[in-house]
Design an enzyme around this catalytic site. Sequence first.
Site, mmCIF file in Angstrom:
data_model
loop_
_atom_site.group_PDB
_atom_site.id
_atom_site.type_symbol
_atom_site.label_atom_id
_atom_site.label_comp_id
_atom_site.label_asym_id
_atom_site.label_seq_id
_atom_site.Cartn_x
_atom_site.Cartn_y
_atom_site.Cartn_z
ATOM 1 N N GLY A 44 1.441 -0.006 -2.952
ATOM 2 C CA GLY A 44 2.769 -0.119 -2.361
ATOM 3 C C GLY A 44 3.403 -1.497 -2.421
ATOM 4 O O GLY A 44 4.612 -1.636 -2.366
ATOM 5 N N ASP A 99 3.098 -3.384 1.915
ATOM 6 C CA ASP A 99 4.470 -2.889 1.915
ATOM 7 C C ASP A 99 5.008 -2.677 3.325
ATOM 8 O O ASP A 99 6.099 -3.103 3.649
ATOM 9 C CB ASP A 99 4.599 -1.603 1.071
ATOM 10 C CG ASP A 99 3.570 -0.527 1.432
ATOM 11 O OD1 ASP A 99 2.758 -0.742 2.359
ATOM 12 O OD2 ASP A 99 3.574 0.527 0.781
ATOM 13 N N ASP A 102 3.005 0.253 9.821
ATOM 14 C CA ASP A 102 3.454 1.436 10.571
ATOM 15 C C ASP A 102 2.573 1.554 11.811
ATOM 16 O O ASP A 102 2.833 0.885 12.818
ATOM 17 C CB ASP A 102 3.375 2.653 9.644
ATOM 18 C CG ASP A 102 3.874 3.929 10.293
ATOM 19 O OD1 ASP A 102 4.487 3.851 11.368
ATOM 20 O OD2 ASP A 102 3.650 5.020 9.740
ATOM 21 N N LYS A 131 7.815 -0.996 11.069
ATOM 22 C CA LYS A 131 8.542 0.084 11.734
ATOM 23 C C LYS A 131 8.641 -0.177 13.223
ATOM 24 O O LYS A 131 7.661 -0.592 13.849
ATOM 25 C CB LYS A 131 7.830 1.417 11.511
ATOM 26 C CG LYS A 131 8.223 2.056 10.221
ATOM 27 C CD LYS A 131 7.886 3.522 10.229
ATOM 28 C CE LYS A 131 7.992 4.039 8.826
ATOM 29 N NZ LYS A 131 7.337 5.337 8.681
ATOM 30 N N PHE A 152 10.813 7.954 7.676
ATOM 31 C CA PHE A 152 9.978 7.883 6.476
ATOM 32 C C PHE A 152 10.832 7.370 5.321
ATOM 33 O O PHE A 152 11.825 7.983 4.947
ATOM 34 C CB PHE A 152 9.389 9.251 6.126
ATOM 35 C CG PHE A 152 8.454 9.191 4.969
ATOM 36 C CD1 PHE A 152 7.127 8.793 5.159
ATOM 37 C CD2 PHE A 152 8.878 9.485 3.679
ATOM 38 C CE1 PHE A 152 6.253 8.705 4.086
ATOM 39 C CE2 PHE A 152 8.006 9.394 2.602
ATOM 40 C CZ PHE A 152 6.695 9.006 2.809
ATOM 41 N N VAL A 153 10.459 6.221 4.784
ATOM 42 C CA VAL A 153 11.261 5.595 3.735
ATOM 43 C C VAL A 153 10.500 5.555 2.405
ATOM 44 O O VAL A 153 9.269 5.592 2.379
ATOM 45 C CB VAL A 153 11.685 4.160 4.132
ATOM 46 C CG1 VAL A 153 12.634 4.174 5.311
ATOM 47 C CG2 VAL A 153 10.470 3.284 4.448
ATOM 48 N N ASP A 159 6.087 5.071 -1.694
ATOM 49 C CA ASP A 159 6.102 6.334 -2.418
ATOM 50 C C ASP A 159 6.150 7.544 -1.512
ATOM 51 O O ASP A 159 5.945 7.448 -0.299
ATOM 52 C CB ASP A 159 4.839 6.449 -3.273
ATOM 53 C CG ASP A 159 3.603 6.736 -2.420
ATOM 54 O OD1 ASP A 159 3.379 5.985 -1.451
ATOM 55 O OD2 ASP A 159 2.892 7.708 -2.697
ATOM 56 N N ARG A 165 8.429 4.912 -6.224
ATOM 57 C CA ARG A 165 8.086 3.489 -6.076
ATOM 58 C C ARG A 165 9.034 2.604 -6.888
ATOM 59 O O ARG A 165 9.217 1.438 -6.590
ATOM 60 C CB ARG A 165 6.656 3.217 -6.568
ATOM 61 C CG ARG A 165 5.571 3.864 -5.714
ATOM 62 C CD ARG A 165 4.219 3.270 -6.090
ATOM 63 N NE ARG A 165 3.082 4.058 -5.655
ATOM 64 C CZ ARG A 165 2.524 4.004 -4.463
ATOM 65 N NH1 ARG A 165 3.029 3.211 -3.545
ATOM 66 N NH2 ARG A 165 1.483 4.748 -4.157
HETATM 67 P P1 5GP Z 1 -0.308 2.203 8.753
HETATM 68 O O1 5GP Z 1 -1.774 2.166 8.446
HETATM 69 O O2 5GP Z 1 0.267 0.918 9.243
HETATM 70 O O3 5GP Z 1 0.062 3.372 9.611
HETATM 71 O O4 5GP Z 1 0.407 2.567 7.419
HETATM 72 C C1 5GP Z 1 0.429 1.721 6.404
HETATM 73 C C2 5GP Z 1 0.516 2.443 5.090
HETATM 74 O O5 5GP Z 1 1.075 3.773 5.218
HETATM 75 C C3 5GP Z 1 1.465 1.667 4.238
HETATM 76 O O6 5GP Z 1 0.775 0.711 3.461
HETATM 77 C C4 5GP Z 1 2.132 2.754 3.419
HETATM 78 O O7 5GP Z 1 1.389 2.949 2.254
HETATM 79 C C5 5GP Z 1 2.081 3.979 4.285
HETATM 80 N N1 5GP Z 1 3.363 4.211 5.017
HETATM 81 C C6 5GP Z 1 3.622 4.000 6.328
HETATM 82 N N2 5GP Z 1 4.897 4.327 6.637
HETATM 83 C C7 5GP Z 1 5.458 4.744 5.483
HETATM 84 C C8 5GP Z 1 6.798 5.185 5.152
HETATM 85 O O8 5GP Z 1 7.745 5.274 5.928
HETATM 86 N N3 5GP Z 1 6.993 5.519 3.839
HETATM 87 C C9 5GP Z 1 5.996 5.459 2.904
HETATM 88 N N4 5GP Z 1 6.323 5.805 1.666
HETATM 89 N N5 5GP Z 1 4.752 5.022 3.188
HETATM 90 C C10 5GP Z 1 4.477 4.672 4.456
HETATM 91 MG MG MG Z 2 0.179 0.870 1.577
#
Ligand code: 5GP
Ligand code: MG
Length: 179
Positions: A44, A99, A102, A131, A152-153, A159, A165
């Site tokens: 990402g 990237d 979240d 986020k 969700f972006v 992706d 991407r």
């Molecule tokens: P976390 O572990 O912080 O919940 O999520 C991190 C990973 O989830 C990011 O590196 C990304 O790959 C994916 N992710 C989280 N939110 C989004 C979103 O809104 N869109 C997309 N495409 N991927 C996300």
């Molecule tokens: Mg990621």
Amino acid sequence: MHDDIEAVLLSEAAIHRRLDELARRITADYDDGQPLSVVALLNGSIPFLADLLRRIPLPLRVESLRVSSYQGRASRGTVRFHEPALPEVCGRRVLLVDDILDTGETLRAVQERFTAEAGASDLRTCVLLRKERQIPPRAQADYVAFSIPDRFVVGYGLDCDGLYRNLPYIGVLREERAP
Ligand code: 5GP
Ligand code: MG
């Protein structure tokens, strides 16, 4: 591809303007002649990394680590490391680049492994997006380019099922395009 996007959240120009500022800050913070190891979390962070690095005129090395925690648009909650070993950064200053922050599970798992195994002299993190969630994330980032609403972006590295991407901007995917 563009037809699948409901709304553009961050235009290409807005991203580039913000990267100019962020890169200036990172450059000032690390500008003491010591090299920096930038570790990109793949896939990402690829466009973000490429655009950010070219704005940082410091001696630096680039490493990468493939991790995933999402499938489609739902977080699996478990972080998968695709390679067994971490990059070689013993005694070096490390900037992890991802990237999006979240839930923070990904960054937390990576930070924990680096702290336990890598022997870096300093560990900081940089994300393109954070986020705005009700539940605080499980990890913090030292450098954040943008805070965005909890949608969700896709695009600019992010992706949905491996696609989108290559969009030059960040957008919200149309509901009917979700897997
Ligand atoms: P976390 O572990 O912080 O919940 O999520 C991190 C990973 O989830 C990011 O590196 C990304 O790959 C994916 N992710 C989280 N939110 C989004 C979103 O809104 N869109 C997309 N495409 N991927 C996300
Ligand atoms: Mg990621």
